[in-house]
Design a protein around this motif. Structure first.
Motif, mmCIF file in Angstrom:
data_model
loop_
_atom_site.group_PDB
_atom_site.id
_atom_site.type_symbol
_atom_site.label_atom_id
_atom_site.label_comp_id
_atom_site.label_asym_id
_atom_site.label_seq_id
_atom_site.Cartn_x
_atom_site.Cartn_y
_atom_site.Cartn_z
ATOM 1 N N ILE A 54 1.244 -2.255 -6.813
ATOM 2 C CA ILE A 54 2.076 -2.082 -5.627
ATOM 3 C C ILE A 54 2.807 -0.752 -5.765
ATOM 4 N N ALA A 55 2.403 0.242 -4.994
ATOM 5 C CA ALA A 55 2.885 1.607 -5.191
ATOM 6 C C ALA A 55 4.402 1.726 -5.067
ATOM 7 N N ASP A 56 4.994 1.048 -4.078
ATOM 8 C CA ASP A 56 6.436 1.218 -3.880
ATOM 9 C C ASP A 56 7.267 0.593 -4.994
ATOM 10 N N GLU A 57 6.657 -0.262 -5.817
ATOM 11 C CA GLU A 57 7.368 -0.849 -6.950
ATOM 12 C C GLU A 57 7.236 -0.018 -8.225
ATOM 13 N N HIS A 58 6.330 0.965 -8.212
ATOM 14 C CA HIS A 58 6.053 1.705 -9.452
ATOM 15 C C HIS A 58 6.196 3.215 -9.337
ATOM 16 N N TYR A 59 5.958 3.772 -8.174
ATOM 17 C CA TYR A 59 5.933 5.232 -8.069
ATOM 18 C C TYR A 59 7.268 5.870 -8.459
ATOM 19 N N LEU A 60 8.348 5.553 -7.757
ATOM 20 C CA LEU A 60 9.623 6.201 -8.054
ATOM 21 C C LEU A 60 10.175 5.837 -9.427
ATOM 22 N N PRO A 61 10.133 4.566 -9.850
ATOM 23 C CA PRO A 61 10.605 4.268 -11.218
ATOM 24 C C PRO A 61 9.855 5.077 -12.284
ATOM 25 N N THR A 62 8.536 5.172 -12.147
ATOM 26 C CA THR A 62 7.741 5.929 -13.117
ATOM 27 C C THR A 62 8.024 7.422 -12.993
ATOM 28 N N LYS A 111 0.827 -1.203 0.000
ATOM 29 C CA LYS A 111 0.000 0.000 0.000
ATOM 30 C C LYS A 111 0.866 1.259 0.000
ATOM 31 N N ILE A 112 0.211 2.388 -0.216
ATOM 32 C CA ILE A 112 0.924 3.658 -0.332
ATOM 33 C C ILE A 112 1.620 4.029 0.966
ATOM 34 N N LEU A 152 -4.155 9.095 -16.245
ATOM 35 C CA LEU A 152 -3.986 10.062 -17.332
ATOM 36 C C LEU A 152 -4.497 11.438 -16.891
ATOM 37 N N PRO A 153 -3.989 12.539 -17.499
ATOM 38 C CA PRO A 153 -3.011 12.546 -18.592
ATOM 39 C C PRO A 153 -1.558 12.559 -18.112
ATOM 40 N N GLU A 154 -1.340 12.793 -16.811
ATOM 41 C CA GLU A 154 0.035 12.991 -16.338
ATOM 42 C C GLU A 154 0.879 11.722 -16.415
ATOM 43 N N VAL A 155 0.280 10.576 -16.110
ATOM 44 C CA VAL A 155 1.019 9.305 -16.139
ATOM 45 C C VAL A 155 0.491 8.470 -17.304
ATOM 46 N N ALA A 159 9.131 17.303 -2.984
ATOM 47 C CA ALA A 159 8.371 18.397 -3.599
ATOM 48 C C ALA A 159 7.211 17.891 -4.443
ATOM 49 N N ASP A 160 7.258 16.626 -4.827
ATOM 50 C CA ASP A 160 6.228 16.106 -5.727
ATOM 51 C C ASP A 160 4.923 15.826 -5.003
ATOM 52 N N ASN A 161 3.859 16.352 -5.544
ATOM 53 C CA ASN A 161 2.523 15.999 -5.069
ATOM 54 C C ASN A 161 1.667 15.488 -6.230
ATOM 55 N N LEU A 162 1.959 15.981 -7.424
ATOM 56 C CA LEU A 162 1.159 15.637 -8.593
ATOM 57 C C LEU A 162 1.192 14.139 -8.887
ATOM 58 N N TYR A 163 2.390 13.588 -9.101
ATOM 59 C CA TYR A 163 2.505 12.177 -9.478
ATOM 60 C C TYR A 163 2.241 11.269 -8.273
ATOM 61 N N TYR A 164 2.703 11.722 -7.108
ATOM 62 C CA TYR A 164 2.440 10.943 -5.892
ATOM 63 C C TYR A 164 0.943 10.761 -5.676
ATOM 64 N N SER A 165 0.153 11.820 -5.885
ATOM 65 C CA SER A 165 -1.291 11.728 -5.653
ATOM 66 C C SER A 165 -1.957 10.750 -6.619
ATOM 67 N N LYS A 166 -1.434 10.636 -7.829
ATOM 68 C CA LYS A 166 -1.978 9.674 -8.792
ATOM 69 C C LYS A 166 -1.781 8.245 -8.291
ATOM 70 N N PHE A 167 -0.592 7.960 -7.768
ATOM 71 C CA PHE A 167 -0.310 6.620 -7.266
ATOM 72 C C PHE A 167 -1.040 6.355 -5.953
ATOM 73 N N ARG A 168 -1.172 7.366 -5.122
ATOM 74 C CA ARG A 168 -1.906 7.194 -3.860
ATOM 75 C C ARG A 168 -3.357 6.808 -4.128
ATOM 76 N N THR A 169 -3.941 7.375 -5.189
ATOM 77 C CA THR A 169 -5.357 7.149 -5.477
ATOM 78 C C THR A 169 -5.600 5.914 -6.325
ATOM 79 N N PHE A 170 -4.754 5.677 -7.322
ATOM 80 C CA PHE A 170 -5.060 4.657 -8.330
ATOM 81 C C PHE A 170 -4.120 3.456 -8.342
#
Length: 391
Positions: free
Chosen positions: A284-292, A165-166, A235-238, A262-273
């Motif tokens: 699995i957020a920790d496997e995808h958030y930072l690489p993406t 989880k996130i 979408l559209p950011e990711v 500083a990031d909230n935009l991309y983090y919020s996408k992964f937190r929600t979806f």
């Protein structure tokens, strides 16, 4: 008679001419060329300015749109206001002049449920290098009992962490936020309670301090455990083309640590979806958030592999664990001899992706740490450390 002779000469001359004469190329009517140009222009316009209905795709064939969409370059999309703002901040951070402090340090950030079983080993690793490192401990379940002076009073405020989880990403960001308060910290290494060092402190310090990239694992997996976890609701950011996978255990330079915070935009996408069970996917957020995230904002600034080794050869949900009987000099030397990063996709093809581990353009060992060692391996590791840790 005269006429017959003339006729015979004429036939003879014609035979000679026929062997050497070439037909001029046929001139195609101009209207055909105009028609072809018109059709091409029509298809390009239909691709760039698509209609709300899909009926236009069937003017020629049912596959017409897809064929031409694959052939033509993708149109540039317009960035959202949030993306423009995010990119402006990231651009400034990446391009701001950075001056190293007089005594740059490595922040060793431990993400653990409770006490650290290898504190004695880390104590030996840190001895004699005071002033070159700092320690931070995020214990999500129970308050740790420390046996090393380097870990005492180094616990940060922690919250519960649930695998997949996130909250795992939240714990990483919490560690970074605490470590960034020390202006001397230049490299930020995320470690688990089952991690052990593979080299001496000096070797690891020089490896990390003398390069200008971050070690974030990142690869493209078209299979169900990679792109199969992607949601179009990002979408559209990711976009799917930027969705990546990788191990969570990273080492990032200070600029990248600041950008993560500083990031909230991309983090919020992964937190929600990106959550287990959302839309039938186990993201699995920790496997995808930072690489993406780094694939989007600074793909050339990361090494695309993790400096922490783990063995996925059993192809289970969790990597292989090492028991006391597994820990030998040969095992540790085998791990430290690996100089090629290997990833295997999760689709039916099981494609093996390999690339050399390059440090400033020189191929070097990939791994500085290894994980999934069980607590009973401590004595063996202490006994072997002086031998296996020498480069």
């Amino acid at each position: 008679m005269k006429t017959a002779k003339v006729w015979r000469l004429g036939m003879s001359e014609m035979q000679k001419l026929s062997g050497s004469r070439h037909r001029p190329p046929l001139k195609r009517p101009l209207w055909i060329i105009v028609l072809v140009l018109f059709v091409c222009l029509f298809l390009i316009c239909a691709y760039i300015y698509p209609t709300s209905s899909g009926s236009a795709c069937y003017v020629f064939t049912s596959k017409g749109c897809k064929v031409f969409a694959d052939w033509l370059p993708p149109p540039e999309r317009e960035y959202t206001d949030a993306e423009i703002a995010s990119r402006a901040v990231i651009h400034d951070i990446l391009n701001a002049p950075h001056v190293l402090p007089k005594n740059p340090k490595i922040a060793f950030m431990f993400l653990t449920p409770g006490s650290l079983p290898f504190e004695k080993l880390w104590d030996r690793f840190f001895q004699g290098h005071e002033g070159k490192f700092s320690v931070y401990v995020h214990a999500s379940k129970t308050k740790p009992v420390h046996v090393s002076r380097y870990f005492i009073n180094r616990d940060i405020r922690s919250d519960e962490v649930v695998w997949g989880k996130i909250s795992m990403v939240d714990a990483e960001r919490r560690l970074l936020a605490n470590a960034l308060q020390d202006s001397d910290n230049e490299q930020f290494v995320l470690l688990s309670e089952s991690c052990v060092p593979l080299y001496t402190f000096d070797y690891i310090y020089n490896y990390l301090m003398n390069t200008n990239i971050s070690y974030v694992d990142c690869f493209k997996d078209p299979g169900p455990h990679g792109n199969g976890r992607y949601s179009e609701r990002m979408l559209p950011e990711v976009e799917m083309k930027n969705f990546r996978k990788g191990a969570q255990w990273f080492s990032v330079k200070r600029q990248h640590a600041v950008i993560i915070m500083a990031d909230n935009l991309y983090y919020s996408k992964f937190r929600t979806f990106c959550q287990p069970g959302v839309e039938g996917r186990n993201c699995i957020a920790d496997e995808h958030y930072l690489p993406t995230f780094f694939r989007i904002i600074d793909p050339k600034g990361i090494a695309n592999w993790s400096i922490t080794h783990v063995d996925w050869s059993e192809r289970k949900w969790h990597p292989k664990s090492y028991g006391a009987g597994d820990v030998t000099y040969e095992l540790l030397k085998n791990i430290t001899s690996i100089d090629v990063s290997v990833h295997v996709t999760s689709d039916e093809r099981r494609e093996v992706q390999r690339w050399p581990c390059l440090w400033n353009g020189i191929q070097k060992p990939c791994y500085l740490f290894a994980r999934k060692f069980t607590p009973e391996t401590l004595d063996n590791l202490l006994h072997l450390f002086a031998n296996y840790s020498s480069p």
